[in-house]
Design a protein around this motif. Structure first.
Motif, PDB file in Angstrom:
ATOM      1  N   LYS A 150       0.902  -1.036   0.130  1.00 53.81           N
ATOM      2  CA  LYS A 150      -0.129   0.026  -0.080  1.00 53.81           C
ATOM      3  C   LYS A 150       0.893   1.214   0.086  1.00 53.81           C
ATOM      4  CE  LYS A 150      -3.824  -2.214   2.342  1.00 53.81           C
ATOM      5  NZ  LYS A 150      -4.822  -2.286   3.443  1.00 53.81           N
ATOM      6  N   GLU A 151       1.948   1.217   0.817  1.00 59.85           N
ATOM      7  CA  GLU A 151       2.974   2.313   0.811  1.00 59.85           C
ATOM      8  C   GLU A 151       3.600   2.578  -0.467  1.00 59.85           C
ATOM      9  OE1 GLU A 151       5.541   2.280   4.479  1.00 59.85           O
ATOM     10  OE2 GLU A 151       7.209   3.025   2.651  1.00 59.85           O
TER      11      GLU A 151
ATOM     12  N   ALA B 184       2.168   1.900  -3.127  1.00 59.63           N
ATOM     13  CA  ALA B 184       0.970   2.451  -4.287  1.00 59.63           C
ATOM     14  C   ALA B 184       0.907   3.894  -4.114  1.00 59.63           C
ATOM     15  CB  ALA B 184      -0.119   1.717  -3.851  1.00 59.63           C
ATOM     16  N   VAL B 185       0.968   4.289  -2.709  1.00 68.18           N
ATOM     17  CA  VAL B 185       0.787   5.835  -2.544  1.00 68.18           C
ATOM     18  C   VAL B 185       1.962   6.377  -3.042  1.00 68.18           C
ATOM     19  CG1 VAL B 185       0.884   7.416  -0.470  1.00 68.18           C
ATOM     20  CG2 VAL B 185      -0.313   5.406  -0.423  1.00 68.18           C
ATOM     21  N   LEU B 186       3.073   5.954  -2.910  1.00 70.44           N
ATOM     22  CA  LEU B 186       4.370   6.685  -3.547  1.00 70.44           C
ATOM     23  C   LEU B 186       4.284   6.690  -4.998  1.00 70.44           C
ATOM     24  CD1 LEU B 186       7.450   5.042  -1.289  1.00 70.44           C
ATOM     25  CD2 LEU B 186       6.355   7.465  -1.275  1.00 70.44           C
TER      26      LEU B 186
ATOM     27  N   GLN C  42       1.977  -1.616  -9.778  1.00 67.24           N
ATOM     28  CA  GLN C  42       1.246  -1.463  -8.811  1.00 67.24           C
ATOM     29  C   GLN C  42      -0.134  -0.565  -9.455  1.00 67.24           C
ATOM     30  OE1 GLN C  42       2.182  -1.783  -5.421  1.00 67.24           O
ATOM     31  NE2 GLN C  42      -0.073  -1.789  -5.250  1.00 67.24           N
TER      32      GLN C  42
ATOM     33  N   LEU D  88      -4.249   1.446  -8.269  1.00 66.20           N
ATOM     34  CA  LEU D  88      -4.953   2.182  -6.962  1.00 66.20           C
ATOM     35  C   LEU D  88      -5.301   1.053  -5.928  1.00 66.20           C
ATOM     36  CD1 LEU D  88      -6.587   5.050  -8.734  1.00 66.20           C
ATOM     37  CD2 LEU D  88      -4.846   5.085  -6.797  1.00 66.20           C
TER      38      LEU D  88
ATOM     39  N   THR E  52     -12.040   2.094 -11.346  1.00 63.76           N
ATOM     40  CA  THR E  52     -10.620   2.203 -10.907  1.00 63.76           C
ATOM     41  C   THR E  52      -9.513   2.150 -11.730  1.00 63.76           C
ATOM     42  OG1 THR E  52     -11.255   2.084  -8.554  1.00 63.76           O
ATOM     43  CG2 THR E  52      -8.767   1.868  -8.808  1.00 63.76           C
TER      44      THR E  52
ATOM     45  N   ASN F 242      -6.321   4.493 -12.965  1.00 65.22           N
ATOM     46  CA  ASN F 242      -5.132   4.177 -13.455  1.00 65.22           C
ATOM     47  C   ASN F 242      -4.748   4.539 -14.671  1.00 65.22           C
ATOM     48  OD1 ASN F 242      -4.463   2.860 -10.852  1.00 65.22           O
ATOM     49  ND2 ASN F 242      -5.768   1.351 -11.117  1.00 65.22           N
TER      50      ASN F 242
ATOM     51  N   ILE G  85      -0.568   5.140 -14.308  1.00 68.38           N
ATOM     52  CA  ILE G  85      -0.127   4.054 -13.793  1.00 68.38           C
ATOM     53  C   ILE G  85      -0.146   2.691 -14.711  1.00 68.38           C
ATOM     54  CG2 ILE G  85      -0.821   2.327 -11.836  1.00 68.38           C
ATOM     55  CD1 ILE G  85       0.475   4.918 -10.701  1.00 68.38           C
TER      56      ILE G  85
ATOM     57  N   PHE H 144      -7.509   8.830  -2.972  1.00 68.24           N
ATOM     58  CA  PHE H 144      -8.125   7.580  -3.187  1.00 68.24           C
ATOM     59  C   PHE H 144      -8.631   7.021  -1.807  1.00 68.24           C
ATOM     60  CE2 PHE H 144      -3.680   7.369  -3.614  1.00 68.24           C
ATOM     61  CZ  PHE H 144      -3.237   6.239  -3.210  1.00 68.24           C
TER      62      PHE H 144
ATOM     63  N   PHE I 145      -5.542   3.677   2.134  1.00 69.74           N
ATOM     64  CA  PHE I 145      -4.100   3.946   2.262  1.00 69.74           C
ATOM     65  C   PHE I 145      -3.557   5.187   1.701  1.00 69.74           C
ATOM     66  CE2 PHE I 145      -3.705   2.121  -2.027  1.00 69.74           C
ATOM     67  CZ  PHE I 145      -4.718   0.925  -1.927  1.00 69.74           C
TER      68      PHE I 145
ATOM     69  N   VAL J  52       1.139   7.862   3.813  1.00 72.26           N
ATOM     70  CA  VAL J  52       2.305   6.989   4.557  1.00 72.26           C
ATOM     71  C   VAL J  52       2.336   7.167   5.983  1.00 72.26           C
ATOM     72  CG1 VAL J  52       4.727   6.276   4.419  1.00 72.26           C
ATOM     73  CG2 VAL J  52       3.699   7.516   2.333  1.00 72.26           C
TER      74      VAL J  52
ATOM     75  N   PHE K 209       8.603  14.759  -5.375  1.00 74.28           N
ATOM     76  CA  PHE K 209       8.548  13.872  -6.713  1.00 74.28           C
ATOM     77  C   PHE K 209       8.147  14.713  -8.056  1.00 74.28           C
ATOM     78  CE2 PHE K 209       7.619  10.139  -3.902  1.00 74.28           C
ATOM     79  CZ  PHE K 209       8.868   9.858  -3.835  1.00 74.28           C
TER      80      PHE K 209
END
Lengths: 411, 220
Positions: free
Chosen positions: A314-315, A317-319, A409, A411, B39, B43, B48, B83, B86, B89, B104
């Motif tokens: 999950k981390e 994915a966030v990044l 990865q 969402l 979703t 993406n 993504i 979203f 999660f 962090v 970033f």
């Protein structure tokens, strides 16, 4: 930013991180210790004696002769005639000769009977002569010169009287109480077994072994002492400096075939090399075991990172969603591994430094190993560099796993 | 999106979009059943995922044709994403979570005044900046997620089921705030939810079933 993220990420995995860190710390400490002891022991061995061309003793094997004459370890199995010493003193190819007589001790420190030649010609390290921190060489029968460590540990000073014991043990039941020796000089530190030696004259050795009546007479009227009373019959070994290095092998052969006494002459450099080679198999075994421990720890680190990947999906994915590329994730995992390994290496360096600082005296007195606590040298930095390189390689698997996970990865 | 098709490996669902255009500043409500591909669409829009066929153009950039690293950088600079879960962090502070998004995007020196003004706009107290994300309430986490999505002042905001963990009052407050922020920055909003009641906050309602030429195919 990547660095602070990696630190924060590592901190968030408290228990597994602590265990992995401890595992790395122990393995790096073992590896650094083995490497440090190996190099220091080699340097210490090589600097113990210098500029001595031949060592002569009774036939018993060159390692045994080297150990007892130079390292004060073990005991001479036999002695050689004093006449052999005088023969060598007058030999045309011999520049100087230092007789050595062993067999007694003082509170665990070896007593070495010798002559003034010892202080004039014995050299250590890179041909460094012995120097006096205080006082002078002994000038009479009951004078003694002590090494730097003896003076420091037993808190002795010039003018103090010491009693020598029969035999080599730290505790002896047979002390030469009637013949105390007076300290006339304290040698400057050498980092060799000399520092742990009590030096007396050959006559002093003979005197303290006299029957009580004769010793009593000698102590009361030393000027009237019969020269025959303190006549030296034998010595344990003789160190020789030759007029020409080219004569070394000729004289060695000559002495090994000497008809009037059973002699064995050895070349200290060759004996040191043989001794080191004998120890090198143990040294290599230790290094191999250390490397295996190191590898197993690095695999542990790799496993820890790999196991954390599932928890960190999950981390990651966030990044990814906020703009981190797959390459960034790859670098992040490598950074975490390197940070952990570097922290463990730095701590290990400090730990090894602390351990050798605390045990230096004990290692020197118990094993005759003069190990410097200075672990901050280029060799150890190179070892740490190799460890970090190995960390990088072992971390490639979790890093590639994270990279693949990151680019797939969602969402 | 032009003639876009995408299929997950070993999946029975194939997504086909013939033609879909969203205008600058438009606020789209994208709804559909669970598993209908909402979703997946986000993406694809965020880069993504890349389509197997067809092209996706974002802000006049042939987005789907860019290299992966360029797409990542483009996403960081121009697309904000919020979203459902999660969002943050957990081991980082609120400030670090937001700064990471700026980092970033290549925005290395985030203006010191930017963070407080963002929090102020999202009605969050300043003291949350130093709190760990996991110490915040769900509502606060969602607002911080918006702050992070908006820190680079993106032209496009993609939001995926952000209210599913909120109660009715918190949901309405969240929606009002989100719309106000998008209006203030003329941000294009694509809001995905299965909750039809939320469509009142948005200008255009799009059903994924209508948008996609979804069809069942046999699994490989």
């Amino acid at each position: 930013m990547l660095m602070s993220f990696a630190i924060s990420s590592l901190k968030s995995r408290g228990k597994s991180l602590t265990l992995t860190f401890l595992s790395l710390l122990i393995s790096v400490s073992v590896l650094l210790s083995v490497e440090h002891v190996r190099l220091q022991a080699q340097a210490s061995f090589n600097r113990t004696v210098s500029d001595v061309d031949l060592i002569v003793g009774a036939p018993s094997g060159q390692l045994n002769l080297l150990l007892y004459s130079v390292f004060r370890m073990g005991s001479p199995t036999n002695s050689i005639d004093y006449a052999s010493y005088t023969m060598l003193q007058n030999h045309p190819q011999v520049s100087w000769a230092i007789p050595i007589s062993l067999g007694d001790s003082h509170k665990g420190y070896r007593v070495l009977g010798t002559t003034q030649a010892y202080f004039e010609h014995y050299k250590y390290g890179n041909k460094q002569p012995l120097t006096f921190a205080k006082g002078n060489p002994f000038s009479d029968t009951f004078g003694t010169v002590i090494g730097a460590d003896v003076a420091k540990t037993l808190n002795y000073k010039i003018g103090d009287n010491i009693v020598i014991a029969h035999g080599m043990g730290a505790v002896s039941f047979h002390n030469h109480d009637e013949s105390p020796f007076t300290i006339t000089g304290i040698l400057a530190p050498t980092g060799t077994p000399v520092d742990k030696t009590v030096h007396v004259s050959l006559a002093g050795i003979e005197a303290m072994h006299l029957p009580p009546a004769q010793l009593h007479a000698l102590l009361e009227h030393p000027e009237e002492a019969d020269a025959q009373l303190l006549k030296v019959d034998s010595v344990s070994a003789i160190m020789l400096g030759l007029t020409s290095k080219f004569a070394t092998f000729t004289l060695q052969r000559e002495l090994n075939n000497y008809p009037d006494d059973r002699l064995m002459a050895i070349l200290p450099g060759v004996a040191l090399t043989e001794m080191w080679q004998m120890m090198s198999s143990i040294e290599n075994l230790l290094r191999f075991i250390s490397l295996l421990i190191m590898l197993s720890s690095l695999f542990g680190l790799s496993t820890m990172l790999l196991a954390s990947m599932q928890q960190r999906e999950k981390e990651i994915a966030v990044l990814r969603i906020i703009g981190a590329s797959g390459g960034t994730i790859f670098r992040l995992i490598l950074t975490e591994a390197l940070l952990l390994s570097a922290a463990a290496s730095a701590t290990a360096l400090l730990l090894v430094f602390a351990v050798f600082t605390l045990t230096a005296d004990w290692l020197a007195s118990e094993y005759g190993m003069f190990i410097s606590a200075n672990v901050f040298n280029l060799h150890n930095l190179a070892v740490i560099g190799i460890i970090l390189g190995a960390t990088l390689i072992c971390s490639l698997v979790p890093a590639i796993d994270a990279y693949r996970g990151a680019i797939n990865q969602k969402l | 999106m032009q003639s876009v098709s995408f299929t997950y490996p070993n999946s029975a669902i194939q997504i086909l979009v013939n033609d879909w255009q969203v205008k600058q500043g438009e606020r789209i409500f994208l709804h559909g059943k669970s598993g209908s591909g909402k979703t997946t669409l986000l993406n694809l829009l965020s880069g993504i995922l890349t389509p197997e066929q067809g092209s996706i153009t974002v802000l006049d950039q042939p987005f789907s044709a860019l290299s992966e690293s360029k797409r990542d950088r483009f996403r960081a600079r121009h697309i904000g994403v919020v979203f459902q879960q999660f969002n943050l962090v957990s081991h980082l502070s609120v400030a670090q979570n937001i700064q990471l998004a700026a980092h970033f995007a290549g925005n290395k020196s985030l203006d010191n005044a930017r963070l407080p003004s963002l929090l102020n706009a999202l009605q969050l107290p300043l003291d949350v900046l130093n709190k760990k994300a996991k110490q915040l309430s769900v509502g606060q986490q969602q607002r911080v997620a918006i702050a992070r999505a908006l820190v680079n002042e993106p032209e496009i905001l993609l939001v995926d089921e952000p209210t599913s963990a909120l109660d009715a009052d918190a949901r309405d407050a969240f929606m009002t705030l989100l719309i106000e922020l998008c209006e203030a920055h003329n941000t294009t909003l694509i809001f995905v939810s299965h909750d039809a009641a939320l469509s009142d906050y948005l200008t255009t309602r799009v059903s994924v079933e209508d948008l996609f030429n979804s069809m069942e195919t046999s699994s490989c």
